[in-house]
Design an enzyme around this catalytic site. Structure first.
Site, mmCIF file in Angstrom:
data_model
loop_
_atom_site.group_PDB
_atom_site.id
_atom_site.type_symbol
_atom_site.label_atom_id
_atom_site.label_comp_id
_atom_site.label_asym_id
_atom_site.label_seq_id
_atom_site.Cartn_x
_atom_site.Cartn_y
_atom_site.Cartn_z
ATOM 1 N N SER A 13 40.106 36.232 23.418
ATOM 2 C CA SER A 13 41.001 37.009 24.281
ATOM 3 C C SER A 13 41.947 37.811 23.399
ATOM 4 C CB SER A 13 41.788 36.064 25.191
ATOM 5 O OG SER A 13 42.651 36.775 26.041
ATOM 6 N N GLU B 122 30.304 36.613 29.696
ATOM 7 C CA GLU B 122 30.926 37.673 30.482
ATOM 8 C C GLU B 122 31.998 38.346 29.638
ATOM 9 O OE1 GLU B 122 34.180 37.881 31.927
ATOM 10 O OE2 GLU B 122 34.951 35.965 31.230
ATOM 11 N N ARG C 123 31.983 36.331 37.060
ATOM 12 C CA ARG C 123 31.384 37.389 36.247
ATOM 13 C C ARG C 123 30.171 36.885 35.449
ATOM 14 N NH1 ARG C 123 36.938 38.586 35.757
ATOM 15 N NH2 ARG C 123 37.117 37.516 33.737
ATOM 16 N N HIS D 133 49.961 28.711 30.885
ATOM 17 C CA HIS D 133 49.146 29.873 31.221
ATOM 18 C C HIS D 133 49.715 30.648 32.403
ATOM 19 C CE1 HIS D 133 45.781 32.308 32.833
ATOM 20 N NE2 HIS D 133 45.611 32.535 31.554
ATOM 21 N N HIS E 108 38.908 40.322 27.072
ATOM 22 C CA HIS E 108 38.421 39.001 26.686
ATOM 23 C C HIS E 108 36.909 38.932 26.851
ATOM 24 C CE1 HIS E 108 38.644 36.854 30.884
ATOM 25 N NE2 HIS E 108 37.392 37.087 30.587
ATOM 26 N N PHE F 149 51.574 39.227 32.494
ATOM 27 C CA PHE F 149 50.559 40.267 32.447
ATOM 28 C C PHE F 149 50.586 41.112 33.720
ATOM 29 C CE2 PHE F 149 46.213 41.419 33.807
ATOM 30 C CZ PHE F 149 45.919 42.371 32.831
#
Length: 351
Positions: free
Chosen positions: A218, A142, A177, A298, A319, A305
């Site tokens: 990424s 994906e 995805r 993370h 990514h 973000f």
């Protein structure tokens, strides 16, 4: 709004998505689109490892690998990166993408490529070399982009770009995805295993992978970003990103991360460019998801973000994530230190 899964890859679901059909994502994102004829891609990470004193000959070796990409069977896209690992070694990685696995096989078996990698000279150059290659089927990878032009990585060998897609902005959206996620939980079936050589002794070492080994790339591209966006990246986004990448590099083994490299793109002479990305190999997508959803390193990246995304116009974020079958993987190391790539976690063959 489109589904991330293209129409020709849709099938009746036996596994549900994380969100309802009326879910509205918080901002627009896009995925790569490929012709239905594309059945499989090849992602080849070809590395040169060196101590700083051997930088000049490492650049020459990297240039040799790039030169091998000439001809009809060359990859459809490639880039070059550099990083220093936690053992103090520099690493150039030439990354090639093929939309035609048969062309990759012809390239790999061509006399110039095959004889160069197999030559005994590779064992006596004060350099290490590695090949980490995965070949996911179309339903096994994906993509996700915050932009719609000049797609990097695997997107460059696909045919186009989607409209705004629904499956993003929530935990578990990467899995949703994947076309294969409609019917498969993508669980690993084995562990990494050394099948020839000894990582502790150097020389040539082959590692066998396993089904559903997961690879994430990424990236961040600030080539065209203005001063304001550069400040957002370097002052707001990069510090938690660097902390998270260093954590996975140094302490990710317990979480199921086989290898993590935070790399910077370079030109053919090894000069740094304003593009960077992470290369992460994981035991499974499930292990990657657990870190993404619950680990503080993370969560800081994710919340940052979301805080700055509204101020971005030229900073390009993306990514790609893939799983692959064990038979479609190649992990080969020549004179690399024992912490390189899959070597650290690969189990020796039984006596």
């Amino acid at each position: 709004m489109e589904s991330a899964i293209d129409k020709h890859l849709k099938c009746p679901r036996t596994l549900s998505r994380r969100v309802d059909d009326d879910y509205q994502p918080p901002f627009p994102m896009f995925v790569g689109r490929a012709d239905p004829k594309l059945e499989q891609v090849v992602m080849a990470y070809l590395g040169v490892q060196f101590l700083p004193v051997h930088h000049a000959i490492a650049v020459q070796a990297m240039q040799k690998i790039v030169a091998q990409f000439a001809g009809d069977d060359a990859p459809g896209n490639h880039d070059i990166t550099y990083h220093e690992d936690n053992q103090g070694y520099g690493n150039f990685i030439v990354v090639g993408y093929w939309a035609d696995p048969a062309a990759y096989c012809r390239w790999l078996r061509s006399p110039a490529v095959e004889s160069w990698w197999a030559s005994d000279e590779r064992l006596s150059e004060h350099l290490g070399y590695f090949r980490e290659v995965v070949a996911p089927r179309a339903e096994q990878f994906e993509t996700l982009y915050a932009f719609t032009d000049d797609l990097p990585g695997v997107g460059a060998v696909m045919d186009g770009i989607s409209g705004e897609i629904q499956e993003h902005g929530y935990w578990g959206s990467a899995r949703d995805r994947f076309p294969v996620s409609q019917t498969d939980r993508m669980r690993p079936d084995a562990s990494l295993q050394v099948i020839s050589g000894d990582p502790a002794k150097g020389g040539r070492v082959l590692v066998r992978g396993h089904d559903n080994l997961t690879l994430i790339r990424s990236g961040q591209d600030w080539v065209e970003a203005g001063e304001e966006e550069r400040a957002l990246y370097f002052q707001e986004m990069l510090p938690p990103l660097q902390d998270g990448m260093d954590f996975l590099r140094d302490q990710g083994q317990a979480l199921g991360c086989y290898s993590n490299r935070f790399v910077r793109n370079v030109d053919l002479d090894g000069n740094l460019l304003d593009i960077a990305y992470d290369i992460g190999h994981w035991r499974s997508l499930d292990r990657l998801e657990r870190w993404a959803e619950s680990h503080p390193t993370h969560l800081r990246i994710f919340t940052t973000f979301f805080r700055v995304i509204g101020g971005l116009s030229k900073l390009r974020l993306y990514h790609e994530v893939s799983v692959s079958d064990g038979r479609n993987q190649l992990f080969e190391y020549i004179n690399c230190h024992a912490q390189t790539g899959m070597l650290r976690d690969a189990q020796p063959l039984p006596a």
